[in-house]
Each structure stands twice: as structure tokens, then as C-alpha cells.
Design a protein around this motif. Structure first.
Motif, PDB file in Angstrom:
ATOM      1  N   VAL A  94       1.197 -17.476  16.327  1.00 12.86           N
ATOM      2  CA  VAL A  94       0.862 -18.824  16.771  1.00 12.86           C
ATOM      3  C   VAL A  94      -0.196 -19.392  15.827  1.00 12.86           C
ATOM      4  O   VAL A  94      -1.203 -18.731  15.559  1.00 12.86           O
ATOM      5  CB  VAL A  94       0.335 -18.812  18.221  1.00 12.86           C
ATOM      6  N   PRO A  95       0.018 -20.586  15.290  1.00 11.68           N
ATOM      7  CA  PRO A  95      -0.981 -21.179  14.395  1.00 11.68           C
ATOM      8  C   PRO A  95      -2.348 -21.250  15.068  1.00 11.68           C
ATOM      9  O   PRO A  95      -2.465 -21.587  16.248  1.00 11.68           O
ATOM     10  CB  PRO A  95      -0.420 -22.584  14.122  1.00 11.68           C
ATOM     11  N   GLY A  96      -3.367 -20.923  14.308  1.00  6.78           N
ATOM     12  CA  GLY A  96      -4.726 -20.968  14.837  1.00  6.78           C
ATOM     13  C   GLY A  96      -5.212 -19.662  15.417  1.00  6.78           C
ATOM     14  O   GLY A  96      -6.396 -19.532  15.739  1.00  6.78           O
ATOM     15  N   VAL A  97      -4.312 -18.693  15.571  1.00  3.28           N
ATOM     16  CA  VAL A  97      -4.709 -17.383  16.081  1.00  3.28           C
ATOM     17  C   VAL A  97      -4.889 -16.427  14.907  1.00  3.28           C
ATOM     18  O   VAL A  97      -4.035 -16.357  14.018  1.00  3.28           O
ATOM     19  CB  VAL A  97      -3.661 -16.816  17.065  1.00  3.28           C
ATOM     20  N   ASN A  98      -5.989 -15.704  14.898  1.00  2.00           N
ATOM     21  CA  ASN A  98      -6.265 -14.723  13.858  1.00  2.00           C
ATOM     22  C   ASN A  98      -5.748 -13.360  14.313  1.00  2.00           C
ATOM     23  O   ASN A  98      -6.233 -12.793  15.295  1.00  2.00           O
ATOM     24  CB  ASN A  98      -7.774 -14.629  13.600  1.00  2.00           C
ATOM     25  N   TYR A  99      -4.775 -12.850  13.618  1.00  4.44           N
ATOM     26  CA  TYR A  99      -4.194 -11.547  13.939  1.00  4.44           C
ATOM     27  C   TYR A  99      -4.725 -10.512  12.946  1.00  4.44           C
ATOM     28  O   TYR A  99      -4.658 -10.723  11.719  1.00  4.44           O
ATOM     29  CB  TYR A  99      -2.667 -11.599  13.865  1.00  4.44           C
ATOM     30  N   THR A 100      -5.224  -9.420  13.474  1.00  2.41           N
ATOM     31  CA  THR A 100      -5.776  -8.376  12.634  1.00  2.41           C
ATOM     32  C   THR A 100      -5.221  -7.028  13.082  1.00  2.41           C
ATOM     33  O   THR A 100      -4.516  -6.927  14.096  1.00  2.41           O
ATOM     34  CB  THR A 100      -7.315  -8.355  12.713  1.00  2.41           C
ATOM     35  N   ALA A 101      -5.541  -5.997  12.331  1.00  2.00           N
ATOM     36  CA  ALA A 101      -5.134  -4.638  12.681  1.00  2.00           C
ATOM     37  C   ALA A 101      -6.175  -3.672  12.134  1.00  2.00           C
ATOM     38  O   ALA A 101      -6.994  -4.031  11.286  1.00  2.00           O
ATOM     39  CB  ALA A 101      -3.752  -4.316  12.108  1.00  2.00           C
ATOM     40  N   LEU A 102      -6.123  -2.457  12.642  1.00  2.00           N
ATOM     41  CA  LEU A 102      -7.053  -1.421  12.195  1.00  2.00           C
ATOM     42  C   LEU A 102      -6.361  -0.501  11.200  1.00  2.00           C
ATOM     43  O   LEU A 102      -5.201  -0.107  11.397  1.00  2.00           O
ATOM     44  CB  LEU A 102      -7.546  -0.598  13.390  1.00  2.00           C
ATOM     45  N   ALA A 103      -7.064  -0.149  10.125  1.00  2.00           N
ATOM     46  CA  ALA A 103      -6.597   0.854   9.167  1.00  2.00           C
ATOM     47  C   ALA A 103      -7.801   1.703   8.784  1.00  2.00           C
ATOM     48  O   ALA A 103      -8.856   1.171   8.428  1.00  2.00           O
ATOM     49  CB  ALA A 103      -5.994   0.192   7.939  1.00  2.00           C
ATOM     50  N   LEU A 104      -7.649   3.015   8.876  1.00  2.00           N
ATOM     51  CA  LEU A 104      -8.789   3.909   8.678  1.00  2.00           C
ATOM     52  C   LEU A 104      -8.892   4.475   7.265  1.00  2.00           C
ATOM     53  O   LEU A 104      -9.895   5.094   6.921  1.00  2.00           O
ATOM     54  CB  LEU A 104      -8.713   5.073   9.686  1.00  2.00           C
ATOM     55  N   ASN A 105      -7.852   4.279   6.449  1.00  2.00           N
ATOM     56  CA  ASN A 105      -7.905   4.806   5.096  1.00  2.00           C
ATOM     57  C   ASN A 105      -7.103   3.885   4.172  1.00  2.00           C
ATOM     58  O   ASN A 105      -6.500   2.903   4.616  1.00  2.00           O
ATOM     59  CB  ASN A 105      -7.370   6.247   5.035  1.00  2.00           C
ATOM     60  N   GLU A 106      -7.103   4.216   2.893  1.00  2.00           N
ATOM     61  CA  GLU A 106      -6.465   3.338   1.920  1.00  2.00           C
ATOM     62  C   GLU A 106      -4.957   3.259   2.123  1.00  2.00           C
ATOM     63  O   GLU A 106      -4.344   2.209   1.925  1.00  2.00           O
ATOM     64  CB  GLU A 106      -6.771   3.805   0.499  1.00  2.00           C
ATOM     65  N   ARG A 107      -4.340   4.362   2.543  1.00  2.00           N
ATOM     66  CA  ARG A 107      -2.906   4.325   2.799  1.00  2.00           C
ATOM     67  C   ARG A 107      -2.581   3.349   3.926  1.00  2.00           C
ATOM     68  O   ARG A 107      -1.624   2.570   3.837  1.00  2.00           O
ATOM     69  CB  ARG A 107      -2.400   5.723   3.156  1.00  2.00           C
ATOM     70  N   GLY A 108      -3.395   3.390   4.985  1.00  2.00           N
ATOM     71  CA  GLY A 108      -3.191   2.451   6.081  1.00  2.00           C
ATOM     72  C   GLY A 108      -3.426   1.023   5.649  1.00  2.00           C
ATOM     73  O   GLY A 108      -2.692   0.106   6.038  1.00  2.00           O
ATOM     74  N   ARG A 109      -4.461   0.810   4.828  1.00  2.00           N
ATOM     75  CA  ARG A 109      -4.738  -0.547   4.360  1.00  2.00           C
ATOM     76  C   ARG A 109      -3.615  -1.071   3.478  1.00  2.00           C
ATOM     77  O   ARG A 109      -3.286  -2.259   3.503  1.00  2.00           O
ATOM     78  CB  ARG A 109      -6.080  -0.569   3.621  1.00  2.00           C
ATOM     79  N   GLU A 110      -3.024  -0.184   2.693  1.00  2.00           N
ATOM     80  CA  GLU A 110      -1.891  -0.604   1.854  1.00  2.00           C
ATOM     81  C   GLU A 110      -0.713  -1.038   2.710  1.00  2.00           C
ATOM     82  O   GLU A 110      -0.057  -2.056   2.419  1.00  2.00           O
ATOM     83  CB  GLU A 110      -1.485   0.546   0.935  1.00  2.00           C
ATOM     84  N   ARG A 111      -0.423  -0.290   3.766  1.00  2.00           N
ATOM     85  CA  ARG A 111       0.652  -0.676   4.688  1.00  2.00           C
ATOM     86  C   ARG A 111       0.343  -2.026   5.328  1.00  2.00           C
ATOM     87  O   ARG A 111       1.224  -2.880   5.461  1.00  2.00           O
ATOM     88  CB  ARG A 111       0.819   0.386   5.774  1.00  2.00           C
ATOM     89  N   MET A 112      -0.906  -2.221   5.723  1.00  2.00           N
ATOM     90  CA  MET A 112      -1.288  -3.451   6.400  1.00  2.00           C
ATOM     91  C   MET A 112      -1.175  -4.657   5.476  1.00  2.00           C
ATOM     92  O   MET A 112      -0.758  -5.743   5.894  1.00  2.00           O
ATOM     93  CB  MET A 112      -2.710  -3.326   6.948  1.00  2.00           C
TER      94      MET A 112
END
Length: 384
Positions: free
Chosen positions: A80-98
Motif C-alpha cells: 500500500v502506498p505510504g506504508v514502509n515495509y521492512t524485514a529482518l536479516a541477521l547476516n550478509e546472506r540474509g541481507r542479500e536475499r532481502m
């Protein structure tokens, strides 16, 4: 991060609610909950007016099977426009997926950030690292941020106030870890503007939360953004959040992580699902009563909580979703309603009088009240 509720007119700090139910909540629930159900809940949350939603975690499905389908969820929900969607990643591999899903996802924190756990036992259980390893990794984090041109940064401590394995931690212990991080950032020419304080084991107590916030403000007045992740293991998170509101001044921003129904918990803490969060609906209701607008439709949010209970198959812990907000205007209760005894009957605030049909009612005639008549007359006058 947008979606901040202004607090300056009320004397309170600005407040930002971060809804963590799809991450913090679902990570402790059954891994058999389907992708379709999770997408439905996420889409419903998106329509409540909440502006900051954590959709899940990019972590190993071996240890957190509840997040095994995070890619399908992020691919399937409707942003939905105006909503900030985030996620958690604990390491570089997770951040790459995100990063493959940015947008619609965005960074969880507005600044690059360092973090150290006060509890060496918890960090080993949670991330398979030692506290010393965390500290030794900090310079590299700062260097990468400096090379990327960062102007501001955040510092943080987790398992801040106490540990189920080591006991209570002191203000001095927390401040030493924060000072070390602060020196690294400022030594690189990067100003510190935010402090994150996590409490996964629910050791927060209102006076110690206030003590910590005052100490940070006294030592670093340029820090004005405070992010609290308080678990409600022992029922103190709502009191601690309110205390933070009373402690910080209007020039500050208070970021509070919450979950629908208070769901959540950490499998590494020793308390399981009882390590929940402050229920989002309870905080929204409290802020409304304090005169702090949130832009959240509380009625719609309550319906999401009800749906979440159906999805996970048990009752959650919130209060406002069970008893409803304080009735006003045309929502005042019927004066001759029968005895209300059960949770199901109390749902009349959202389902109507049918839920208490047949309940014990000793009134031989309809209850009338001149005071109620005056309230109704005033309401009609205000509406006109």
C-alpha cells in the motif's frame, strides 16, 4: 521513517509505531501456518493506517522454519502506498536475499547501526556469536558506512536490562557499551543520532527505562531518536513505554515495536510465546486517549487481531481487542443490557447485542437516566 505521530502539541515526543506481528509474532507460532493466511494478514494490516510493518525475516529455515516461505510472502502481498515495509536479516546472506525485494521493502533502520548484546549467553544462543566477537566486528561496520558516505548513525544494546542466565545489568554496563560504539562513529566523522535498546527477555522496569533515557540525553543531547524493542514477559512493557513517553521531550522521537494481540516471543529466551510484546491495538488506544493521533483505524486493527487468533488457533493477549475501546458518542452501551460475564459476550462492542442474547437480565423495566438523556442531547447538538 515516516508514519510518525506528532507529540509536540501534547508535550509528548513524536512516536512511531513499528508493527512486528508478521515477524516477531509469526516466528514463534506454528510453521504449518500457510502462506495464504500470512499474506491475508499482511494485506489487512496494510489497510489499517499503520505506516511501518515488518513483514518477516530472511533467516535460515533450518532454525526458523516459520520464515521458510518469506520469499513467497513478499512476492505475494499487496503493498500500500505510504506504508514502509521492512524485514529482518541477521547476516550478509540474509541481507542479500532481502535486497532482491527492495522495493517494496526498505531498510529496517534509517541509519547504519552498530549493536552489542549486554548478555554474552543470549547472543551465543541467538546468533551463535560471542559478545567479544560483536565488539571486534564493530570497526569494520563503521568503516563500510564511512566509505558509503554515511553522515549519521545509530548505536544500540540488546538484552539491555537483564538476562535469564546472568541476572540484572547495570546502567554502567549499558553506557560503557554505548560509549564504545559512539567513539567509533564519531572518530570516523559520523554523528550519532539514534539509540536502539532491545529487551528480548522482558527485564524492562519503568524507572530503569527512564534512568537509561535520561542518561543518554544528558551525555549526548544531539541524540533525539530512541528505538525501544520491549518484550512483555512480565507485563511491564506497556508501563515502560508510557514512562518513556513521559521521560522524553517533544523534540525527541520514540520508536516503539509492537505486535497485534501482543503475539511474539523468542525461542532462545526460555519463555517461549509468553515473551510477547505490547499489543499494537492497546498502544494505539492509549495514544488516542493521550491526544496523540496515529492515523490508525482502531476498529480495523481489532478485526485483524481477531483474524490472527483464528489463523494461529488460540487467543492472544491484548485488552482492547477483547473489551473494545472506551465507548463514546453513539457507542455508549445500552443501559438495560444484561449481565456480561464471558469474553464472547463482551464482544458486543464489535458484533452487536446478538452475542449476549439470553444472558441473565434482572431489570423488570427499561433503565432510564436523566444524565444519559443529557449526554445524548449534547451529542446530537454537537453533531448538528
Amino acid at each position: 521513517m515516516t508514519g510518525t505521530s506528532p507529540g509536540t502539541s501534547t508535550g509528548y515526543p513524536q512516536i512511531t509505531i513499528v508493527e512486528e506481528g508478521m515477524r516477531e509474532g509469526m516466528q514463534i507460532e506454528s510453521a504449518s501456518i500457510g502462506v495464504h493466511d500470512k499474506i491475508e494478514l499482511l494485506d489487512e494490516l496494510s489497510e489499517t493506517g499503520l505506516r511501518n510493518i515488518v513483514v518477516g525475516s530472511f533467516v535460515s529455515p533450518k532454525w526458523t522454519p516459520q520464515m521458510a516461505e518469506i520469499d513467497a510472502i513478499v512476492s505475494g502481498f499487496t503493498p500500500v502506498p505510504g506504508v514502509n515495509y521492512t524485514a529482518l536479516a541477521l547476516n550478509e546472506r540474509g541481507r542479500e536475499r532481502m535486497r532482491a525485494y527492495m522495493p517494496p521493502l526498505r531498510e529496517l533502520h534509517p541509519y547504519p547501526r552498530t549493536l552489542v548484546h549486554v548478555c554474552d549467553v543470549f547472543v551465543r544462543r541467538n546468533t551463535n556469536r560471542s559478545q567479544q566477537a560483536e565488539i571486534e566486528a564493530l570497526p569494520a561496520v563503521v568503516q563500510r558506512a564511512a566509505e558509503a558516505g554515511a553522515a549519521h548513525a545509530g548505536i544500540g544494546v540488546n538484552a539491555a536490562w537483564g538476562s535469564n542466565w546472568l541476572g540484572e545489568f547495570s546502567l554502567a554496563q549499558r553506557m560503557d557499551l554505548l560509549r564504545h560504539q559512539h567513539r567509533l562513529w564519531t572518530g570516523a566523522g559520523i554523528g550519532v543520532r539514534e539509540v536502539f535498546i532491545g529487551d528480548p527477555m522482558g527485564w524492562n522496569v519503568p524507572d530503569r527505562v527512564a534512568e537509561q533515557l535520561r542518561a543518554i540525553r544528558a551525555e549526548w543531547p544531539e541524540i533525539t531518536r530512541f528505538h525501544l524493542h520491549l518484550h512483555n514477559t512480565r507485563g511491564t512493557a506497556p508501563i515502560s513505554v508510557y514512562t518513556a513517553l513521559r521521560t522524553l521531550d517533544p523534540e525527541c522521537e520514540l520508536v516503539v515495536d509492537t505486535t497485534i494481540g501482543g503475539m511474539g516471543g523468542c525461542p532462545y529466551c526460555g519463555n517461549g510465546r509468553l515473551t510477547g510484546m505490547m499489543p499494537t491495538e492497546d498502544l494505539v488506544d492509549l495514544l488516542a486517549e493521550l491526544g496523540i493521533p496515529t492515523g490508525v483505524d482502531l476498529d480495523r486493527l481489532i478485526e485483524v487481531v481477531v483474524h490472527a487468533e483464528q489463523v494461529i488457533g488460540r487467543e492472544l493477549y491484548g485488552h482492547v481487542s477483547k473489551a473494545g475501546p472506551r465507548p463514546r458518542g453513539d457507542r455508549l452501551y445500552a443501559m438495560d443490557m444484561p449481565f456480561i460475564e464471558t469474553t464472547a459476550e463482551a464482544q458486543h462492542f464489535r458484533l452487536g447485542p446478538e452475542v449476549y442474547a439470553g444472558a441473565l437480565a434482572p431489570w423488570k423495566e427499561a433503565i432510564t437516566s436523566p444524565a444519559r438523556d443529557a449526554v445524548e442531547q449534547q451529542r446530537r447538538g454537537d453533531a448538528g
